[in-house]
Design a protein around this motif. Structure first.
Motif, PDB file in Angstrom:
ATOM      1  N   ARG A 109      10.761  47.155 -36.353  1.00  0.00           N
ATOM      2  CA  ARG A 109      11.522  45.974 -36.762  1.00  0.00           C
ATOM      3  C   ARG A 109      12.868  45.898 -36.041  1.00  0.00           C
ATOM      4  NH1 ARG A 109       8.224  47.056 -41.040  1.00  0.00           N
ATOM      5  NH2 ARG A 109       9.472  48.764 -41.864  1.00  0.00           N
ATOM      6  N   GLN A 110      13.490  47.035 -35.803  1.00  0.00           N
ATOM      7  CA  GLN A 110      14.755  47.038 -35.053  1.00  0.00           C
ATOM      8  C   GLN A 110      14.536  46.518 -33.632  1.00  0.00           C
ATOM      9  OE1 GLN A 110      16.226  50.758 -33.473  1.00  0.00           O
ATOM     10  NE2 GLN A 110      18.268  50.302 -34.271  1.00  0.00           N
ATOM     11  N   ARG A 111      13.486  46.992 -32.978  1.00  0.00           N
ATOM     12  CA  ARG A 111      13.201  46.554 -31.608  1.00  0.00           C
ATOM     13  C   ARG A 111      12.809  45.077 -31.568  1.00  0.00           C
ATOM     14  NH1 ARG A 111      13.618  50.748 -27.672  1.00  0.00           N
ATOM     15  NH2 ARG A 111      14.459  52.454 -28.904  1.00  0.00           N
ATOM     16  N   SER A 112      12.125  44.584 -32.602  1.00  0.00           N
ATOM     17  CA  SER A 112      11.689  43.190 -32.644  1.00  0.00           C
ATOM     18  C   SER A 112      12.846  42.224 -32.890  1.00  0.00           C
ATOM     19  CB  SER A 112      10.649  42.993 -33.743  1.00  0.00           C
ATOM     20  OG  SER A 112       9.508  43.760 -33.493  1.00  0.00           O
ATOM     21  N   LEU A 113      13.912  42.708 -33.483  1.00  0.00           N
ATOM     22  CA  LEU A 113      15.054  41.857 -33.814  1.00  0.00           C
ATOM     23  C   LEU A 113      15.568  41.111 -32.582  1.00  0.00           C
ATOM     24  CD1 LEU A 113      17.108  40.979 -36.003  1.00  0.00           C
ATOM     25  CD2 LEU A 113      18.499  42.961 -35.336  1.00  0.00           C
ATOM     26  N   ALA A 114      15.579  41.768 -31.439  1.00  0.00           N
ATOM     27  CA  ALA A 114      16.107  41.156 -30.219  1.00  0.00           C
ATOM     28  C   ALA A 114      15.275  39.959 -29.766  1.00  0.00           C
ATOM     29  CB  ALA A 114      16.171  42.191 -29.101  1.00  0.00           C
ATOM     30  N   THR A 115      13.975  39.954 -30.078  1.00  0.00           N
ATOM     31  CA  THR A 115      13.121  38.871 -29.588  1.00  0.00           C
ATOM     32  C   THR A 115      12.779  37.823 -30.642  1.00  0.00           C
ATOM     33  OG1 THR A 115      11.159  40.239 -29.992  1.00  0.00           O
ATOM     34  CG2 THR A 115      12.077  40.262 -27.769  1.00  0.00           C
ATOM     35  N   ILE A 116      12.668  38.221 -31.919  1.00  0.00           N
ATOM     36  CA  ILE A 116      12.280  37.232 -32.932  1.00  0.00           C
ATOM     37  C   ILE A 116      13.324  37.063 -34.038  1.00  0.00           C
ATOM     38  CG2 ILE A 116       9.826  37.546 -32.480  1.00  0.00           C
ATOM     39  CD1 ILE A 116       9.645  39.129 -35.110  1.00  0.00           C
ATOM     40  N   GLY A 117      14.466  37.695 -33.881  1.00  0.00           N
ATOM     41  CA  GLY A 117      15.552  37.519 -34.844  1.00  0.00           C
ATOM     42  C   GLY A 117      15.181  38.041 -36.229  1.00  0.00           C
ATOM     43  N   THR A 118      15.700  37.378 -37.237  1.00  0.00           N
ATOM     44  CA  THR A 118      15.499  37.867 -38.603  1.00  0.00           C
ATOM     45  C   THR A 118      14.052  37.731 -39.075  1.00  0.00           C
ATOM     46  OG1 THR A 118      16.144  35.732 -39.539  1.00  0.00           O
ATOM     47  CG2 THR A 118      17.878  37.418 -39.279  1.00  0.00           C
ATOM     48  N   SER A 119      13.218  37.029 -38.324  1.00  0.00           N
ATOM     49  CA  SER A 119      11.793  36.959 -38.680  1.00  0.00           C
ATOM     50  C   SER A 119      11.144  38.342 -38.655  1.00  0.00           C
ATOM     51  CB  SER A 119      11.048  36.023 -37.733  1.00  0.00           C
ATOM     52  OG  SER A 119      11.508  34.694 -37.904  1.00  0.00           O
ATOM     53  N   THR A 120      11.827  39.310 -38.064  1.00  0.00           N
ATOM     54  CA  THR A 120      11.287  40.670 -38.012  1.00  0.00           C
ATOM     55  C   THR A 120      11.066  41.252 -39.410  1.00  0.00           C
ATOM     56  OG1 THR A 120      11.513  42.820 -36.919  1.00  0.00           O
ATOM     57  CG2 THR A 120      13.510  41.885 -37.868  1.00  0.00           C
ATOM     58  N   ILE A 121      11.782  40.748 -40.416  1.00  0.00           N
ATOM     59  CA  ILE A 121      11.584  41.281 -41.764  1.00  0.00           C
ATOM     60  C   ILE A 121      10.210  40.932 -42.329  1.00  0.00           C
ATOM     61  CG2 ILE A 121      14.054  41.291 -42.272  1.00  0.00           C
ATOM     62  CD1 ILE A 121      13.524  38.899 -44.167  1.00  0.00           C
ATOM     63  N   GLN A 122       9.519  39.993 -41.684  1.00  0.00           N
ATOM     64  CA  GLN A 122       8.183  39.626 -42.145  1.00  0.00           C
ATOM     65  C   GLN A 122       7.095  40.497 -41.531  1.00  0.00           C
ATOM     66  OE1 GLN A 122       7.214  35.519 -42.623  1.00  0.00           O
ATOM     67  NE2 GLN A 122       9.357  34.917 -42.776  1.00  0.00           N
ATOM     68  N   SER A 123       7.486  41.473 -40.735  1.00  0.00           N
ATOM     69  CA  SER A 123       6.517  42.415 -40.180  1.00  0.00           C
ATOM     70  C   SER A 123       6.432  43.632 -41.087  1.00  0.00           C
ATOM     71  CB  SER A 123       6.957  42.871 -38.787  1.00  0.00           C
ATOM     72  OG  SER A 123       6.255  44.040 -38.451  1.00  0.00           O
ATOM     73  N   THR A 147       5.638  45.451 -27.753  1.00  0.00           N
ATOM     74  CA  THR A 147       6.837  46.093 -28.312  1.00  0.00           C
ATOM     75  C   THR A 147       6.489  47.459 -28.891  1.00  0.00           C
ATOM     76  OG1 THR A 147       7.907  43.975 -28.796  1.00  0.00           O
ATOM     77  CG2 THR A 147       8.663  45.898 -30.060  1.00  0.00           C
ATOM     78  N   ALA A 148       5.425  47.512 -29.686  1.00  0.00           N
ATOM     79  CA  ALA A 148       5.031  48.780 -30.305  1.00  0.00           C
ATOM     80  C   ALA A 148       4.693  49.820 -29.251  1.00  0.00           C
ATOM     81  CB  ALA A 148       3.848  48.567 -31.244  1.00  0.00           C
ATOM     82  N   TRP A 149       3.906  49.447 -28.246  1.00  0.00           N
ATOM     83  CA  TRP A 149       3.501  50.421 -27.233  1.00  0.00           C
ATOM     84  C   TRP A 149       4.655  50.791 -26.306  1.00  0.00           C
ATOM     85  CZ3 TRP A 149      -0.206  53.818 -26.705  1.00  0.00           C
ATOM     86  CH2 TRP A 149      -0.235  54.533 -25.498  1.00  0.00           C
ATOM     87  N   ASP A 150       5.286  49.778 -25.712  1.00  0.00           N
ATOM     88  CA  ASP A 150       6.294  50.034 -24.676  1.00  0.00           C
ATOM     89  C   ASP A 150       7.570  50.668 -25.212  1.00  0.00           C
ATOM     90  OD1 ASP A 150       4.495  48.832 -22.931  1.00  0.00           O
ATOM     91  OD2 ASP A 150       5.555  46.911 -22.906  1.00  0.00           O
ATOM     92  N   ASP A 151       7.952  50.316 -26.436  1.00  0.00           N
ATOM     93  CA  ASP A 151       9.233  50.782 -26.973  1.00  0.00           C
ATOM     94  C   ASP A 151       9.122  52.011 -27.870  1.00  0.00           C
ATOM     95  OD1 ASP A 151      10.194  48.581 -25.664  1.00  0.00           O
ATOM     96  OD2 ASP A 151      10.919  47.534 -27.436  1.00  0.00           O
ATOM     97  N   ILE A 152       7.901  52.344 -28.319  1.00  0.00           N
ATOM     98  CA  ILE A 152       7.765  53.453 -29.266  1.00  0.00           C
ATOM     99  C   ILE A 152       6.619  54.397 -28.896  1.00  0.00           C
ATOM    100  CG2 ILE A 152       7.436  54.098 -31.697  1.00  0.00           C
ATOM    101  CD1 ILE A 152       8.373  51.202 -32.416  1.00  0.00           C
ATOM    102  N   LEU A 153       5.423  53.855 -28.856  1.00  0.00           N
ATOM    103  CA  LEU A 153       4.236  54.712 -28.792  1.00  0.00           C
ATOM    104  C   LEU A 153       4.034  55.417 -27.458  1.00  0.00           C
ATOM    105  CD1 LEU A 153       1.789  52.456 -30.819  1.00  0.00           C
ATOM    106  CD2 LEU A 153       3.160  54.387 -31.614  1.00  0.00           C
ATOM    107  N   ILE A 154       4.368  54.781 -26.364  1.00  0.00           N
ATOM    108  CA  ILE A 154       4.153  55.434 -25.072  1.00  0.00           C
ATOM    109  C   ILE A 154       4.889  56.767 -25.006  1.00  0.00           C
ATOM    110  CG2 ILE A 154       6.038  54.254 -23.852  1.00  0.00           C
ATOM    111  CD1 ILE A 154       4.093  54.187 -21.387  1.00  0.00           C
ATOM    112  N   GLU A 155       6.079  56.847 -25.625  1.00  0.00           N
ATOM    113  CA  GLU A 155       6.829  58.105 -25.628  1.00  0.00           C
ATOM    114  C   GLU A 155       6.342  59.060 -26.711  1.00  0.00           C
ATOM    115  OE1 GLU A 155      10.988  57.252 -25.950  1.00  0.00           O
ATOM    116  OE2 GLU A 155      11.129  56.577 -23.866  1.00  0.00           O
ATOM    117  N   GLN A 156       6.096  58.548 -27.908  1.00  0.00           N
ATOM    118  CA  GLN A 156       5.726  59.442 -29.012  1.00  0.00           C
ATOM    119  C   GLN A 156       4.304  59.988 -28.899  1.00  0.00           C
ATOM    120  OE1 GLN A 156       7.549  60.875 -31.674  1.00  0.00           O
ATOM    121  NE2 GLN A 156       8.990  60.364 -30.049  1.00  0.00           N
TER     122      GLN A 156
END
Length: 197
Positions: A109-123, A147-156
């Motif tokens: 949700r933090q990473r999504s904030l930059a692209t979809i704004g406060t709508s991220t709370i609906q995820s 977003t999930a893959w590139d910003d989180i999962l590829i590293e983890q």
């Protein structure tokens, strides 16, 4: 900030992709395509791919069948994480988790904030560990999957990521991250000397 250790080998994982949708078939599954392409490009193996309708029990049945397979270490679920009556992916998965990975949803949700704004709370992106299988659920749009893959999962999902990653949890032959190993070693030393934590 995480970094990649040059002294640690890459460990490919078997990863399954599950799309949750009442309307999409494989030909229209852009999100599943994106995840399959990204994980194979990163060096992992696509172990299985399916589409299931937005149904709690059918979703649980597929995930339960996959977590007992030795060739699957991680499952990427896309779709069904919103707030409509048919969005039940979190409700389907949460009872199966031995341990929830709360930070995944928070970071998504933090990473999504930059692209979809406060709508991220609906995820309602969620993740957890079931036995020795990692399960990550994300919204069903290609942008959210990226977003999930590139910003989180590829590293983890990369054993080389430091200070820590999830690979040692699902591949027992992989040495744990230095911080986990130090904690484990200290605990063993305390136990051997009779000290208590």
């Amino acid at each position: 900030m995480s970094h990649v250790s040059a002294n640690t080998p890459f460990v490919p994982l078997g990863i399954a992709v599950l799309t949750v949708s009442d309307t999409r078939g494989l030909a229209e599954d852009g999100s599943g395509d994106l995840l399959a392409e990204r994980l194979t490009a990163a060096g992992h193996r696509l172990a299985e791919r399916q589409i299931v309708p937005d149904d709690v029990y059918r979703l649980r049945a597929v995930v339960s069948a996959w977590v007992v397979r030795d060739d699957i270490q991680a499952i990427l679920v896309n779709g069904g994480t919103g707030f409509t009556p048919r969005d039940t992916t979190p409700e389907a998965l949460a009872p199966l988790f031995d341990k929830a990975i709360d930070g995944y949803g928070e970071l998504f949700r933090q990473r999504s904030l930059a692209t979809i704004g406060t709508s991220t709370i609906q995820s309602r992106a969620v993740a957890g560990l079931i036995d020795r299988t990692l399960v990550f659920a994300m919204p069903g749009s290609p942008k959210a999957c990226a977003t999930a893959w590139d910003d989180i999962l590829i590293e983890q999902l990369d054993a080389r990521t430091r200070p820590c990653n999830f690979v040692a949890m699902v591949r027992p032959q992989v040495a744990p991250c230095a911080s986990r190993q130090a904690t484990s070693d200290q605990y063993a030393a305390n136990a051997a000397s009779g000290a208590t934590a």
